[in-house]
Design an enzyme around this catalytic site. Sequence first.
Site, PDB file in Angstrom:
ATOM      1  NE  ARG A 164      -0.499  -0.147   4.897  1.00  0.00           N
ATOM      2  CZ  ARG A 164      -1.097   0.138   6.022  1.00  0.00           C
ATOM      3  NH1 ARG A 164      -2.232   0.789   6.012  1.00  0.00           N
ATOM      4  NH2 ARG A 164      -0.575  -0.228   7.158  1.00  0.00           N
ATOM      5  N   GLY A 186      -4.765  -1.668  -0.245  1.00  0.00           N
ATOM      6  CA  GLY A 186      -3.745  -0.698  -0.648  1.00  0.00           C
ATOM      7  C   GLY A 186      -3.888   0.658   0.024  1.00  0.00           C
ATOM      8  CG  ASP A 227       7.889  -7.170   7.354  1.00  0.00           C
ATOM      9  OD1 ASP A 227       8.011  -8.061   8.205  1.00  0.00           O
ATOM     10  OD2 ASP A 227       6.857  -6.477   7.244  1.00  0.00           O
TER      11      ASP A 227
HETATM   12  P1  AMP Z   1       2.604  -3.538   8.055  1.00  0.00           P
HETATM   13  O1  AMP Z   1       1.826  -4.312   9.047  1.00  0.00           O
HETATM   14  O2  AMP Z   1       2.031  -2.175   7.761  1.00  0.00           O
HETATM   15  O3  AMP Z   1       4.058  -3.493   8.348  1.00  0.00           O
HETATM   16  O4  AMP Z   1       2.428  -4.333   6.670  1.00  0.00           O
HETATM   17  C1  AMP Z   1       2.833  -5.673   6.473  1.00  0.00           C
HETATM   18  C2  AMP Z   1       2.632  -6.011   5.015  1.00  0.00           C
HETATM   19  O5  AMP Z   1       1.247  -5.940   4.675  1.00  0.00           O
HETATM   20  C3  AMP Z   1       3.349  -5.096   4.033  1.00  0.00           C
HETATM   21  O6  AMP Z   1       3.735  -5.863   2.931  1.00  0.00           O
HETATM   22  C4  AMP Z   1       2.284  -4.099   3.676  1.00  0.00           C
HETATM   23  O7  AMP Z   1       2.514  -3.486   2.447  1.00  0.00           O
HETATM   24  C5  AMP Z   1       1.040  -4.976   3.646  1.00  0.00           C
HETATM   25  N1  AMP Z   1      -0.189  -4.234   3.945  1.00  0.00           N
HETATM   26  C6  AMP Z   1      -0.569  -3.721   5.138  1.00  0.00           C
HETATM   27  N2  AMP Z   1      -1.768  -3.124   5.033  1.00  0.00           N
HETATM   28  C7  AMP Z   1      -2.155  -3.250   3.755  1.00  0.00           C
HETATM   29  C8  AMP Z   1      -3.310  -2.842   2.999  1.00  0.00           C
HETATM   30  N3  AMP Z   1      -4.302  -2.173   3.566  1.00  0.00           N
HETATM   31  N4  AMP Z   1      -3.343  -3.158   1.694  1.00  0.00           N
HETATM   32  C9  AMP Z   1      -2.356  -3.826   1.111  1.00  0.00           C
HETATM   33  N5  AMP Z   1      -1.253  -4.253   1.746  1.00  0.00           N
HETATM   34  C10 AMP Z   1      -1.151  -3.970   3.051  1.00  0.00           C
HETATM   35 MG    MG Z   2       5.603  -2.935   7.538  1.00  0.00          MG
END
Ligand code: AMP
Ligand code: MG
Length: 505
Positions: free
Chosen positions: A108, A141, A275
């Site tokens: 996203r 996204g 990550d």
């Molecule tokens: P995060 O928890 O924000 O560190 O995200 C972990 C993974 O999930 C990463 O690859 C993000 O890009 C993906 N991600 C988190 N929220 C979304 C969303 N709403 N739409 C698409 N991908 C997401």
């Molecule tokens: Mg992340």
Amino acid sequence: MYTSAHTDRPITPETTPDGTAGYFHNTYLRLPDSFYTRQGPTPLKNPRMVATSSSSCALLDVQNTPANRAALTQICSGQSLWPGSQPLAMVYSGHQFGSYNPRLGDGRGLLLGEWVNTRNEKWDLHLKGAGPTPYSRFGDGRAVLRSCIREFLASEALHHLGIPTTRALCVITSDTPVQRETIEAGSTLLRLARSHIRFGHFEYCYYRGLEKKEKNRFNNLRELADYTIWQNYPDLKADSNYYYPAFFTEVVRRTAILIARWQAAGFAHGVMNTDNMSIIGDTFDYGPYGFMDDFNWHYICNHSDHYGRYAFSQQPEIGYWNCHKLGQALTPLFSDTRLIEQALNSYGTIYTQTYLRLMLDKIGLVEQEPEDIQLIQDLLQQLHDSHCDYSRFFRTLSHYPSDAACALLQQQIGKRWLENYQERLKSNPLDDYTRQQRMKQVNPKYILRNYLAQQAISRAEQGDFQEIDKLMTVLAQPFAQWPEFEHYAAEPPPWGKQLEVSCSS
Ligand code: AMP
Ligand code: MG
């Protein structure tokens, strides 16, 4: 040395929103195209600017003027592209809560490009909430207003506390509906960082390489390491046998220092997946983070972290675990893997030395004496046992031995520790006044408490963005006195201590 078959992209001069200075460099596009997918943002409806950080604007040589805010609103809502930017979604993987997830990536967010300012400093511009990408998996996204405001406030707050972090330029909200537990407003955050490369980028190259049969299966891993060093570790000597080990050693060092700083500040990240670990040692990807109110070793800010993997007290250990995973991913680049062990072994020492130095500064001691470790341990145990507010305690201690401070401190932690402290101060080479001044420069009066962020979010969700600006003013000088904002330094109200931060963002 980084060399690439890809040629340099043309540089577009004078491409700030108002055409002042700086240019996009987009070097990430020189990497093989398996590292990313070129992708533009999906526009949001009826975008509005929520907040802008003037100090982040200054990093880009962009003035925080109405005209530029209007241009940024267009850009950050995907209505227009920043001239010269070449947006892309990066691919990476990572260990999430201990398990390897082979395919993550910018689901996203988009790397708009790398902005070079007039001082020749490079800043990655990353738009979070920009719409779906090939790495979105089941996500939409998008990002919502509360999570964008939380990241905006935290990145600026940590920066002004002297903790390495990504920065935030602005937050935009819109009329695009986004489904979470309820319908929320689709929003974006424009993030700045010296690098958006994560430990997970290296893990992706390593695990993909393992699946291949051919001789050069780790070429991408090497290319990524060369690129990262070229961009962010230019002092490393390319001709040395110690090139990759020196790189890894430096990443380990920065990670240990970063986490020591979090611990001393009472900050919990909440989702220390690999990550979310920056290859340059920045605090990265803010989610359900928290600054502690009452000191509690076992503080868990992430409501979904049922086993406390990322509890406050676990962060130093997890930092090591994450470095270990990075070391494993880099093994194909090492002729002698004992050097990986050696680098990892330095983590504990660097962490402990840094943390100890920071804690000595917090209690105003110049030289370390053998009994100081015990003095600090006793203090932390006392703070934990008496549920004492962490930041307020150290700020009050910065006034010791004034009558008011002594009375308050005795209430908070009792007499015994203070007597030991008083004794220890006898061999400290500072007079009270000088010590107090120094302590007030390291013990913030203002921190980003959860409930303060929540108040700013609630108002912003009603269309009133002023609270964000007020908080930003105070957090930009957290060690100063702000008579008109004294209430921000108060203990949180009972409801404010029990807030649970939703993980859906
Ligand atoms: P995060 O928890 O924000 O560190 O995200 C972990 C993974 O999930 C990463 O690859 C993000 O890009 C993906 N991600 C988190 N929220 C979304 C969303 N709403 N739409 C698409 N991908 C997401
Ligand atoms: Mg992340």
